[in-house]
Structures are given as structure tokens and as C-alpha cells.
Design a protein around this motif. Structure first.
Motif, PDB file in Angstrom:
ATOM      1  N   GLY A   1       0.825  -1.202   0.000  1.00 50.91           N
ATOM      2  CA  GLY A   1       0.000   0.000   0.000  1.00 50.91           C
ATOM      3  C   GLY A   1       0.861   1.253   0.000  1.00 50.91           C
ATOM      4  N   THR A   2       0.218   2.381   0.239  1.00 51.04           N
ATOM      5  CA  THR A   2       0.912   3.669   0.180  1.00 51.04           C
ATOM      6  C   THR A   2       1.268   4.144   1.577  1.00 51.04           C
ATOM      7  OG1 THR A   2      -0.307   4.224  -1.824  1.00 51.04           O
ATOM      8  CG2 THR A   2       0.745   6.045  -0.659  1.00 51.04           C
TER       9      THR A   2
ATOM     10  N   ILE B   1      14.935   7.785  14.081  1.00 51.43           N
ATOM     11  CA  ILE B   1      13.583   8.265  14.372  1.00 51.43           C
ATOM     12  C   ILE B   1      12.955   8.693  13.056  1.00 51.43           C
ATOM     13  CG2 ILE B   1      12.168   9.908  15.657  1.00 51.43           C
ATOM     14  CD1 ILE B   1      14.543  10.190  17.621  1.00 51.43           C
ATOM     15  N   GLY B   2      11.799   8.122  12.766  1.00 52.59           N
ATOM     16  CA  GLY B   2      11.106   8.469  11.533  1.00 52.59           C
ATOM     17  C   GLY B   2       9.614   8.607  11.749  1.00 52.59           C
ATOM     18  N   LEU B   3       9.027   9.553  11.058  1.00 50.65           N
ATOM     19  CA  LEU B   3       7.576   9.713  11.051  1.00 50.65           C
ATOM     20  C   LEU B   3       7.056   8.903   9.871  1.00 50.65           C
ATOM     21  CD1 LEU B   3       5.180  11.458  12.290  1.00 50.65           C
ATOM     22  CD2 LEU B   3       5.470  12.862  10.252  1.00 50.65           C
ATOM     23  N   VAL B   4       6.166   7.961  10.144  1.00 55.34           N
ATOM     24  CA  VAL B   4       5.634   7.107   9.086  1.00 55.34           C
ATOM     25  C   VAL B   4       4.121   7.299   9.033  1.00 55.34           C
ATOM     26  CG1 VAL B   4       5.507   4.769   8.136  1.00 55.34           C
ATOM     27  CG2 VAL B   4       7.455   5.419   9.567  1.00 55.34           C
ATOM     28  N   THR B   5       3.613   7.607   7.849  1.00 53.29           N
ATOM     29  CA  THR B   5       2.177   7.773   7.639  1.00 53.29           C
ATOM     30  C   THR B   5       1.709   6.689   6.688  1.00 53.29           C
ATOM     31  OG1 THR B   5       2.335  10.156   7.959  1.00 53.29           O
ATOM     32  CG2 THR B   5       0.369   9.343   6.804  1.00 53.29           C
ATOM     33  N   PHE B   6       0.724   5.920   7.145  1.00 44.72           N
ATOM     34  CA  PHE B   6       0.147   4.836   6.358  1.00 44.72           C
ATOM     35  C   PHE B   6      -1.243   5.255   5.888  1.00 44.72           C
ATOM     36  CE2 PHE B   6       2.924   2.891   9.499  1.00 44.72           C
ATOM     37  CZ  PHE B   6       3.568   1.873   8.819  1.00 44.72           C
ATOM     38  N   GLU B   7      -1.488   5.195   4.596  1.00 44.33           N
ATOM     39  CA  GLU B   7      -2.843   5.414   4.103  1.00 44.33           C
ATOM     40  C   GLU B   7      -3.666   4.170   4.424  1.00 44.33           C
ATOM     41  OE1 GLU B   7      -2.848   6.764   0.026  1.00 44.33           O
ATOM     42  OE2 GLU B   7      -1.691   8.552   0.543  1.00 44.33           O
ATOM     43  N   PRO B   8      -5.006   4.261   4.406  1.00 45.20           N
ATOM     44  CA  PRO B   8      -5.819   3.090   4.726  1.00 45.20           C
ATOM     45  C   PRO B   8      -5.381   1.865   3.912  1.00 45.20           C
ATOM     46  CG  PRO B   8      -7.217   5.013   4.582  1.00 45.20           C
ATOM     47  CD  PRO B   8      -5.835   5.446   4.124  1.00 45.20           C
ATOM     48  N   GLY B   9      -5.255   0.739   4.612  1.00 43.38           N
ATOM     49  CA  GLY B   9      -4.853  -0.516   3.980  1.00 43.38           C
ATOM     50  C   GLY B   9      -3.352  -0.723   3.868  1.00 43.38           C
TER      51      GLY B   9
ATOM     52  N   GLU C   1       9.516 -10.836  15.574  1.00 47.49           N
ATOM     53  CA  GLU C   1       8.867 -10.511  14.303  1.00 47.49           C
ATOM     54  C   GLU C   1       7.539  -9.812  14.577  1.00 47.49           C
ATOM     55  OE1 GLU C   1       8.514 -13.649  11.375  1.00 47.49           O
ATOM     56  OE2 GLU C   1      10.384 -14.548  12.104  1.00 47.49           O
ATOM     57  N   HIS C   2       7.290  -8.751  13.801  1.00 46.91           N
ATOM     58  CA  HIS C   2       6.044  -8.000  13.947  1.00 46.91           C
ATOM     59  C   HIS C   2       5.777  -7.214  12.663  1.00 46.91           C
ATOM     60  CE1 HIS C   2       9.103  -4.966  15.005  1.00 46.91           C
ATOM     61  NE2 HIS C   2       8.217  -4.064  14.573  1.00 46.91           N
ATOM     62  N   TRP C   3       4.594  -6.643  12.587  1.00 46.86           N
ATOM     63  CA  TRP C   3       4.243  -5.722  11.509  1.00 46.86           C
ATOM     64  C   TRP C   3       3.295  -4.679  12.080  1.00 46.86           C
ATOM     65  CZ3 TRP C   3      -0.818  -4.994  10.040  1.00 46.86           C
ATOM     66  CH2 TRP C   3      -1.737  -5.999  10.396  1.00 46.86           C
ATOM     67  N   HIS C   4       3.141  -3.565  11.373  1.00 44.40           N
ATOM     68  CA  HIS C   4       2.225  -2.514  11.790  1.00 44.40           C
ATOM     69  C   HIS C   4       1.784  -1.717  10.578  1.00 44.40           C
ATOM     70  CE1 HIS C   4       6.147  -0.285  12.175  1.00 44.40           C
ATOM     71  NE2 HIS C   4       6.503  -1.422  12.750  1.00 44.40           N
ATOM     72  N   GLY C   5       0.629  -1.088  10.688  1.00 52.25           N
ATOM     73  CA  GLY C   5       0.114  -0.277   9.593  1.00 52.25           C
ATOM     74  C   GLY C   5      -1.251   0.283   9.921  1.00 52.25           C
ATOM     75  N   ALA C   6      -1.897   0.842   8.912  1.00 49.96           N
ATOM     76  CA  ALA C   6      -3.224   1.445   9.071  1.00 49.96           C
ATOM     77  C   ALA C   6      -4.295   0.361   9.069  1.00 49.96           C
ATOM     78  CB  ALA C   6      -3.477   2.428   7.926  1.00 49.96           C
ATOM     79  N   THR C   7      -5.488   0.728   9.498  1.00 45.98           N
ATOM     80  CA  THR C   7      -6.620  -0.183   9.333  1.00 45.98           C
ATOM     81  C   THR C   7      -7.065  -0.095   7.872  1.00 45.98           C
ATOM     82  OG1 THR C   7      -8.370   1.431   9.814  1.00 45.98           O
ATOM     83  CG2 THR C   7      -7.385   0.271  11.715  1.00 45.98           C
ATOM     84  N   LEU C   8      -8.011  -0.912   7.515  1.00 46.43           N
ATOM     85  CA  LEU C   8      -8.517  -0.910   6.147  1.00 46.43           C
ATOM     86  C   LEU C   8      -9.207   0.410   5.794  1.00 46.43           C
ATOM     87  CD1 LEU C   8      -8.652  -2.716   3.667  1.00 46.43           C
ATOM     88  CD2 LEU C   8     -10.814  -3.616   4.505  1.00 46.43           C
ATOM     89  N   THR C   9      -9.787   1.071   6.813  1.00 48.42           N
ATOM     90  CA  THR C   9     -10.580   2.278   6.549  1.00 48.42           C
ATOM     91  C   THR C   9      -9.985   3.577   7.086  1.00 48.42           C
ATOM     92  OG1 THR C   9     -11.856   1.887   8.562  1.00 48.42           O
ATOM     93  CG2 THR C   9     -12.742   0.980   6.503  1.00 48.42           C
TER      94      THR C   9
ATOM     95  N   ASP D   1      -3.064 -10.863   3.026  1.00 51.31           N
ATOM     96  CA  ASP D   1      -4.381 -10.274   3.273  1.00 51.31           C
ATOM     97  C   ASP D   1      -5.107 -11.040   4.378  1.00 51.31           C
ATOM     98  OD1 ASP D   1      -3.986  -8.320   1.362  1.00 51.31           O
ATOM     99  OD2 ASP D   1      -5.074  -9.388  -0.209  1.00 51.31           O
ATOM    100  N   GLU D   2      -4.916 -12.349   4.437  1.00 47.66           N
ATOM    101  CA  GLU D   2      -5.533 -13.162   5.480  1.00 47.66           C
ATOM    102  C   GLU D   2      -5.017 -12.751   6.873  1.00 47.66           C
ATOM    103  OE1 GLU D   2      -5.037 -17.701   6.743  1.00 47.66           O
ATOM    104  OE2 GLU D   2      -6.071 -17.481   4.803  1.00 47.66           O
ATOM    105  N   GLU D   3      -3.708 -12.562   6.993  1.00 47.41           N
ATOM    106  CA  GLU D   3      -3.129 -12.110   8.266  1.00 47.41           C
ATOM    107  C   GLU D   3      -3.611 -10.707   8.610  1.00 47.41           C
ATOM    108  OE1 GLU D   3       1.246 -14.269   8.367  1.00 47.41           O
ATOM    109  OE2 GLU D   3       0.933 -12.644   6.930  1.00 47.41           O
ATOM    110  N   TYR D   4      -3.625  -9.841   7.617  1.00 51.19           N
ATOM    111  CA  TYR D   4      -4.031  -8.445   7.831  1.00 51.19           C
ATOM    112  C   TYR D   4      -5.502  -8.358   8.271  1.00 51.19           C
ATOM    113  CZ  TYR D   4      -5.017  -3.534   6.748  1.00 51.19           C
ATOM    114  OH  TYR D   4      -5.408  -2.216   6.812  1.00 51.19           O
ATOM    115  N   ASN D   5      -6.346  -9.173   7.688  1.00 49.12           N
ATOM    116  CA  ASN D   5      -7.781  -9.116   7.981  1.00 49.12           C
ATOM    117  C   ASN D   5      -8.193  -9.977   9.171  1.00 49.12           C
ATOM    118  OD1 ASN D   5      -8.506  -7.323   5.856  1.00 49.12           O
ATOM    119  ND2 ASN D   5      -8.202  -9.013   4.410  1.00 49.12           N
ATOM    120  N   ALA D   6      -7.237 -10.529   9.920  1.00 49.13           N
ATOM    121  CA  ALA D   6      -7.544 -11.438  11.024  1.00 49.13           C
ATOM    122  C   ALA D   6      -8.038 -10.735  12.289  1.00 49.13           C
ATOM    123  CB  ALA D   6      -6.299 -12.276  11.353  1.00 49.13           C
ATOM    124  N   ILE D   7      -8.280  -9.462  12.235  1.00 49.84           N
ATOM    125  CA  ILE D   7      -8.710  -8.724  13.425  1.00 49.84           C
ATOM    126  C   ILE D   7     -10.105  -9.117  13.867  1.00 49.84           C
ATOM    127  CG2 ILE D   7      -9.437  -6.695  12.120  1.00 49.84           C
ATOM    128  CD1 ILE D   7      -7.755  -5.962  15.186  1.00 49.84           C
TER     129      ILE D   7
END
Length: 163
Positions: free
Chosen positions: A52-53, A70-78, A124-132, A157-163
Motif C-alpha cells: 500500500g501507500t 527516528i522516523g515519522l511514518v504515515t500509512f494510508e488506509p490498507g 517478528e512483527h508488523w504494523h500499519g493502518a486499518t482498512l478504513t 491479506d488473510e493475516e491483515y484481515n484477522a482482526i
């Protein structure tokens, strides 16, 4: 009423109006500063470590004195990172929006503005925006003298949508 009393009342009225106008302009300045970002969004991330973006603004890079990125990271939805770990650990300060965070073997967590996430070294980990919703965080790579991020496979997508 004598001239002296009239002069005092005039001065009190002038000071009162001046303080009121100063207070109004201070409030306006505060409102404007609260709506504009503290740091710019930075550059669009174009590597394969993100889906994604997403945008990155490096605020400080490690040097011989400071073992931290140190970094500022902005995740668009998804948008999200790939699975990765940091040899020296990582701290995330969520500054805007709502996002997701997951450590390998644990459920996906919702993270929100104001939260601080401590990612332990070598986990191991990951992070990002929600779908919306978009999400912005300050990512602090700690103990970079030990080593930086080690990037792994994309989050499915399966891991991401497992919430």
C-alpha cells in the motif's frame, strides 16, 4: 468624578481590551497550530518492504553518538509494513489515526493515537493502518549499534484481515 478617576478608568478599559484581543489571537494561533502537522509527511516509500501507500520523514538518523533512528511514518488506509524485526528493538508512538500491530504468534491489536508500543528486540512483527483509517506514528529504532530492521515476507491479506 474627577479627572484622575476618569484617567484610571480609561487605562483599565484600554488594558482590558488589549488583553482580550491578545487572548483571542493566542487562541487563534493555538487552533491553527493544532490543525497543522508538526512534521511534514516526507517522501512516499517506494521499496518492497511495505504494502500500500506509506510515507516516511526521517527525523533523526543514527550516528556515532546517538544509537537511534527516528522516523515519522504515515500509512494510508490498507497500508502496512512487511513482517520484520529489529535487532535493537523499536518503539512506536502513535500520533494520528487508528492502526494495527501484530507480533508473530499473537493476535492483531488495534492501536490508536496516544499509544506507545514497545517492540522487543528480535521479535517478528508488523504494523500499519486499518482498512478504513490512516495512521501515523513516530518509529524509533533503538540500539541501532546492534543492527537495524531485518525485513521479511509481506503480511498476507488473510493475516491483515484477522482482526
Amino acid at each position: 468624578m474627577n479627572f484622575k478617576n476618569i484617567a484610571i478608568l480609561f487605562l483599565i478599559g484600554t488594558v482590558s481590551v488589549s488583553c482580550s484581543q491578545q487572548s483571542d489571537s493566542t487562541q487563534t494561533a493555538r487552533s491553527e497550530s493544532q490543525t497543522s502537522p508538526v512534521f511534514s509527511k516526507g517522501e512516499k516509500i517506494t521499496n518492497d518492504n511495505f504494502v500500500g501507500t506509506a510515507w516516511l520523514n526521517y527525523l533523526a538518523e543514527a550516528d556515532t553518538v546517538h544509537n537511534v533512528n527516528i522516523g515519522l511514518v504515515t500509512f494510508e488506509p490498507g497500508a502496512r509494513t512487511n513482517w520484520h524485526y529489529h535487532k535493537g528493538g523499536q518503539i512506536l508512538l502513535v500520533t494520528e489515526g487508528k492502526g494495527l500491530y501484530q507480533e508473530k504468534g499473537k493476535p492483531v491489536e488495534i492501536i490508536e493515537m496516544g499509544q506507545v508500543i514497545k517492540c522487543p528486540p528480535n521479535i517478528e512483527h508488523w504494523h500499519g493502518a486499518t482498512l478504513t483509517e490512516a495512521m501515523t506514528h513516530i518509529a524509533i529504532g533503538t540500539n541501532t549499534n546492534i543492527g537495524g530492521a531485518v525485513w521479511l515476507k509481506p503480511v498476507t491479506d488473510e493475516e491483515y484481515n484477522a482482526i
